[in-house]
Design a protein around this motif. Structure first.
Motif, mmCIF file in Angstrom:
data_model
loop_
_atom_site.group_PDB
_atom_site.id
_atom_site.type_symbol
_atom_site.label_atom_id
_atom_site.label_comp_id
_atom_site.label_asym_id
_atom_site.label_seq_id
_atom_site.Cartn_x
_atom_site.Cartn_y
_atom_site.Cartn_z
ATOM 1 N N UNK A 1 21.340 -27.907 9.430
ATOM 2 C CA UNK A 1 22.127 -27.605 8.241
ATOM 3 C C UNK A 1 22.924 -26.320 8.421
ATOM 4 N N UNK A 2 22.347 -25.353 9.141
ATOM 5 C CA UNK A 2 23.087 -24.123 9.428
ATOM 6 C C UNK A 2 24.252 -24.406 10.367
ATOM 7 N N UNK B 1 25.960 -27.103 10.674
ATOM 8 C CA UNK B 1 27.019 -27.773 9.909
ATOM 9 C C UNK B 1 27.792 -26.776 9.053
ATOM 10 N N UNK B 2 27.065 -25.882 8.401
ATOM 11 C CA UNK B 2 27.725 -24.867 7.575
ATOM 12 C C UNK B 2 28.589 -23.947 8.427
ATOM 13 N N UNK B 3 28.098 -23.588 9.607
ATOM 14 C CA UNK B 3 28.840 -22.703 10.490
ATOM 15 C C UNK B 3 30.151 -23.342 10.943
ATOM 16 N N UNK B 4 30.093 -24.596 11.353
ATOM 17 C CA UNK B 4 31.297 -25.305 11.793
ATOM 18 C C UNK B 4 32.297 -25.420 10.636
ATOM 19 N N UNK C 1 21.233 -35.750 5.708
ATOM 20 C CA UNK C 1 21.249 -34.888 4.518
ATOM 21 C C UNK C 1 21.672 -33.462 4.859
ATOM 22 N N UNK C 2 21.479 -33.050 6.123
ATOM 23 C CA UNK C 2 21.883 -31.711 6.555
ATOM 24 C C UNK C 2 23.388 -31.600 6.743
ATOM 25 N N UNK C 3 24.078 -32.736 6.740
ATOM 26 C CA UNK C 3 25.527 -32.725 6.892
ATOM 27 C C UNK C 3 26.025 -33.123 8.265
ATOM 28 N N UNK D 1 26.520 -15.625 9.234
ATOM 29 C CA UNK D 1 25.529 -16.700 9.189
ATOM 30 C C UNK D 1 24.868 -16.887 10.550
ATOM 31 N N UNK D 2 25.681 -16.876 11.598
ATOM 32 C CA UNK D 2 25.135 -17.026 12.955
ATOM 33 C C UNK D 2 24.177 -15.884 13.270
#
Length: 274
Positions: A221-222, A224-227, A38-40, A241-242
């Motif tokens: 989840x962070x 995944x968003x960062x990538x 679910x976090x990606x 974000x990082x």
């Protein structure tokens, strides 16, 4: 489900949930598996160093593989590193029969010379079988085995079944750049590079050519968003974000208690029960 030399994104390094009495918490394993998907995350890696694999009986390891593979909607990589090739082969072959996408192999700490390292992985591939896709784990800070880009290139050239490098040198940015330069020059075949170290250097690794992360930070989840932000060319947003997560990323890197902190975070997030 399989993984290959083009795999990218985030492969979560999974913890192994235990109850207070030390028995395996399969309910938390189910929640953890769902949480990563679910976090990606594009994959899950189990029974690695962070998975506390040496604490498990062989039957327990296999039970965990069955549980995660049966539930996950993404490829599952199984850490099969062991003191002897017989145990490595047994877990690797059974994991693949259960439905794992591949295995991960780390060098034993006793290796020192380049030839020792290359010969060890030749023996490991012979043991698990050349038909088993695998990840080469490069983690000198914990394993004390230093693999230069040249050694990694020799291993990759000798073994087409190796699909991915788990890069966990510290910080090792030049190593990623060197390997990608060799590939660009046509002297090294393609393979995926996912980075570890809790994501501590993930703000710069994609720019060096990394395809993503394979690590166990408490907020996958962070990661995944960062990538995804880097892939979309949104560099400034990725760094912002990082930077917001850096205090906790750094806090998790403390020697001796880092895993306990991650498990505490996952408990606070409602994933682990203990």
């Amino acid at each position: 489900m399989t993984f290959d030399t083009r795999s990218r994104g985030v492969y979560a390094i999974a913890t192994t949930p235990f109850f207070d009495d030390g028995s395996i918490d399969f309910g938390s394993i189910d929640r953890l598996t769902d949480f990563y998907v679910e976090s990606g995350c594009t994959g899950i890696t189990i029974l690695g160093i962070m998975g506390e694999a040496p604490k498990l009986e062989p039957d327990e390891s296999r039970a965990i593989v069955r549980r995660v593979v049966s539930r996950a909607a993404v490829p599952v990589i199984v850490g099969v590193s062991a003191p002897g090739f017989a145990a490595m082969r047994s877990l690797a072959r059974e994991s693949m029969e259960i439905g794992a996408a591949g295995v991960m192999i780390a060098p034993p700490p006793a290796l020192r010379t380049d030839d020792q390292i290359v010969n060890y992985f030749a023996g490991a591939v012979e043991a698990v079988g050349e038909d088993v896709p695998w990840v080469l784990q490069d983690y000198p800070l914990t394993l004390t085995v230093v693999m230069t880009p040249g050694v990694i290139a020799r291993i990759m050239s000798d073994h087409p079944s190796c699909q991915m490098l788990k890069h966990e040198d510290w910080p090792g940015l030049e190593k990623v750049s060197k390997l990608r330069a060799m590939q660009k020059a046509g002297t090294l075949r393609d393979f995926s590079i996912l980075c570890g170290n809790g994501g501590l250097f993930l703000d710069f690794e994609p720019e060096r050519g990394a395809d993503g992360a394979m690590t166990g930070y408490g907020f996958p989840d962070m990661l995944c968003e960062l990538v995804d932000l880097f892939a979309a060319g949104r560099r400034d947003e990725a760094h912002d974000l990082f930077d917001a997560h850096l205090p906790l990323i750094r806090y998790e890197q403390q020697l001796g208690i880092g895993l306990a902190i991650r498990k505490h975070v996952l408990k606070r997030r409602g994933v682990l029960s203990s």
